[in-house]
Design an enzyme around this catalytic site. Sequence first.
Site, PDB file in Angstrom:
ATOM      1  N   GLU A 135       0.807  -1.216   0.000  1.00 31.07           N
ATOM      2  CA  GLU A 135       0.000   0.000   0.000  1.00 31.07           C
ATOM      3  C   GLU A 135       0.843   1.269   0.000  1.00 31.07           C
ATOM      4  O   GLU A 135       0.504   2.233  -0.676  1.00 31.07           O
ATOM      5  CB  GLU A 135      -0.974   0.000   1.189  1.00 31.07           C
ATOM      6  CG  GLU A 135      -2.170  -0.941   1.020  1.00 31.07           C
ATOM      7  CD  GLU A 135      -1.829  -2.413   1.202  1.00 31.07           C
ATOM      8  OE1 GLU A 135      -0.741  -2.730   1.730  1.00 31.07           O
ATOM      9  OE2 GLU A 135      -2.664  -3.264   0.814  1.00 31.07           O
ATOM     10  N   HIS A 172     -11.359  -5.284   9.624  1.00 36.39           N
ATOM     11  CA  HIS A 172     -11.881  -5.014   8.275  1.00 36.39           C
ATOM     12  C   HIS A 172     -13.180  -4.219   8.293  1.00 36.39           C
ATOM     13  O   HIS A 172     -13.923  -4.230   7.318  1.00 36.39           O
ATOM     14  CB  HIS A 172     -12.104  -6.334   7.523  1.00 36.39           C
ATOM     15  CG  HIS A 172     -10.861  -6.889   6.904  1.00 36.39           C
ATOM     16  ND1 HIS A 172      -9.716  -7.135   7.628  1.00 36.39           N
ATOM     17  CD2 HIS A 172     -10.567  -7.221   5.622  1.00 36.39           C
ATOM     18  CE1 HIS A 172      -8.786  -7.622   6.811  1.00 36.39           C
ATOM     19  NE2 HIS A 172      -9.277  -7.671   5.598  1.00 36.39           N
TER      20      HIS A 172
END
Lengths: 324, 364
Positions: free
Chosen positions: A59, A127
């Site tokens: 990322e 998440h």
Amino acid sequence: MAILTVREALQQALHEAMQDERVFIIGEDIGHYGSTYGVTAGFLEKYGPERIRDAPIAEAGILGLATGAAMAGMRPIAEIMSVNFSLLAFDIIINHAAKIYSMFGGKFSVPLVMRTTNGWTQLSATHSQSFDAMFAYIPGLKVVAPATPADMKGMFRAAMADPDPVIFIEHTLMYGIKGEVPDGDYVVPIGKSVLAREGRHITVVTYSRMVHLSLQAAELLAQEGIEVEVVDLRTLRPLDMSIALESFKKTNHAVVVTEDWQSYGTSAEIATRLYEAGFDYLDAPIQRVNFREVPMPYAKNLEMQVVVTTERIVAAIKKVLNRS
Amino acid sequence: MQKQRGSTKAVTSATQSVRSSMTSTPFTRALEHLGADQLVEYYRQMMLIRRFEEKCQEMYTRSKIGGFLHLYVGEEATGVGAISNLQPQDHVFTHYRDHGHAIARGLDINPLMAELFGKDTGCSRGMGGSMHFADITKNFWGGYAIVGSHLLLADGVALQCQMQKTNGVVMVFFGDGATNGGEFYESLNFAQLWKLPVVFVCENNLFAMGTPLEVHSSVTEIHRKANAFDMKSMRIDGNDLLGVREQVGEAVAYARSGKGPVLVEAMTYRFRGHSAQDTQKYRTKEDVEKHRSADPLEAYRKLLVEEEICPASRLDAIDVQIDAEVDASVEFADNSPVPGNEWLTDAGIYAAPLETLTVDPTLV
Ligand SMILES: Cc1ncc(C[n+]2csc(CCOP(=O)(O)OP(=O)(O)O)c2C)c(N)n1
Ligand SMILES: [Mg+2]
């Protein structure tokens, strides 16, 4: 005027953006996999691997390369599959993308759009988070979280045209939501809130998916004669409180609904702004409806108690109006 | 690598005797290809960096300069030698120890000194300071102060070079300490995976702040870290200006040809503390003295004189000229205005400030 889903509206906006040769999309599983939420499905076939760049699971790298390319004149769209993974790129986003314009004396900027998703559906602790407040906390970023298909498309256009880094926050539970989308190349500007529903008894200030739940709550309460005004902020930084304050001065009551943790979250800032600028108009303490402050549990029964529901919004409104 | 070229007009008469009396070395090759004047120019650049930074130290002591001040003294041969290979369309990224790279890339020292003084005429308008010199008119994208992460920005600019076929190469400088963090590995993988035109130049000065190389890195031959990515790499003597120039030149040519990135590990040593506040408990005075006696600037000067490229008197004259330039930069910085308060509004934060203000101008 066409009826489109959020996903379709975004797809149209992305296809349109791809007309500019400087635009490329970089992210995980945006190409070969077919896109996690289907937004870039078919893009690899249409535009090729040079411009639809399936990236390694890195990322910081995705945001870092996009930031550098943006500085040098490209118009990258960086996709971070889930906002939870953006934590690995926070250094690049906060220490670089947000700083470069002012730190180097305004000599160059970072015309970058980062698309990412909030959302939850029994995905448990790592998440299901929202970091809206963490992005919106950073001077140098522009942070948008539109709620409707029309705003998705119009604000994406504004984001692409903007010379600064824009964090474009979507929601996994919103891709299927339908709405009218105007024809033509209209733009919905960054930094302008909008009235989502008129009412005279109480103001609900909200954004993103919570706009839809707040509208449902307003619908339910209308049957009881309570007229709820709903303000959609659309942009978190810079935060346009003008419409919310105007509404508050009329209704003298407010509830802030945001899908994140309450302490130090977006609702803290929004409520503070209402208190600061609207104190003289206040008839009752402002209520906030948010995630309960725990790591998200997996079990459905528990998860449903953590997330914001229409019922909780209705209850908060009644509490402020002293109508239980 | 022995390149025999026909005589170029850059070759001066002095070169003939040197060439005939010596076997081919980086020096003879540089002399043949560049000529004596260019070799003297490298001396000028190294000395300008040295004197500029000595003046920085002085100005820091006099509180004209604030914040962190990381000096490059002792490492000049790496920056000057490496950057000498770049063309105008090429790009430079570096870390907070950025003065040397900025000067080697040809940035005027007046705006640099003004930046250190926090003045509006600074290269970054007084907004960045010592760690954030930049000048995009020279594709010098600046110094970055978060260890390791600018390598990814460098990859991004290389991606732009590749996609828009500019024929540009990106050179990015960083320290040995930067090769332990994740962003280093991400940047190597992306660069090799996509064959980006990047030359990664690791300035291995044996310390990350005060932590010795063998204490901070499991692999102390940093160039070998490229092996994990099947990336071309080399370890070079960073204190030999002409050697640096030649070997990094090969790396630049390789990257420009589209074959992919190269990791260069340049062995060097910093003579001063990590920053101006460093008490240097982690090394002995003798260690530093040992390295100082092999000062790359002194060695290069000696080479120029002994090989009769340039008489000492001319080098002395260059030194005097540099001192005058450095003094002038202090005067320029001193006489410059400070930046205005618009930097405290949205206009200073965003390229396109919006009507809706982030910074409340009425805030007390
Ligand atoms: C991410 C990050 N961690 C820590 C620091 C503090 N810091 C600044 S320079 C430095 C040492 C870096 O050493 P090296 O990469 O070898 O470069 P050198 O200073 O020797 O040129 C450290 C720990 C920082 N700036 N950024
Ligand atoms: Mg070091």
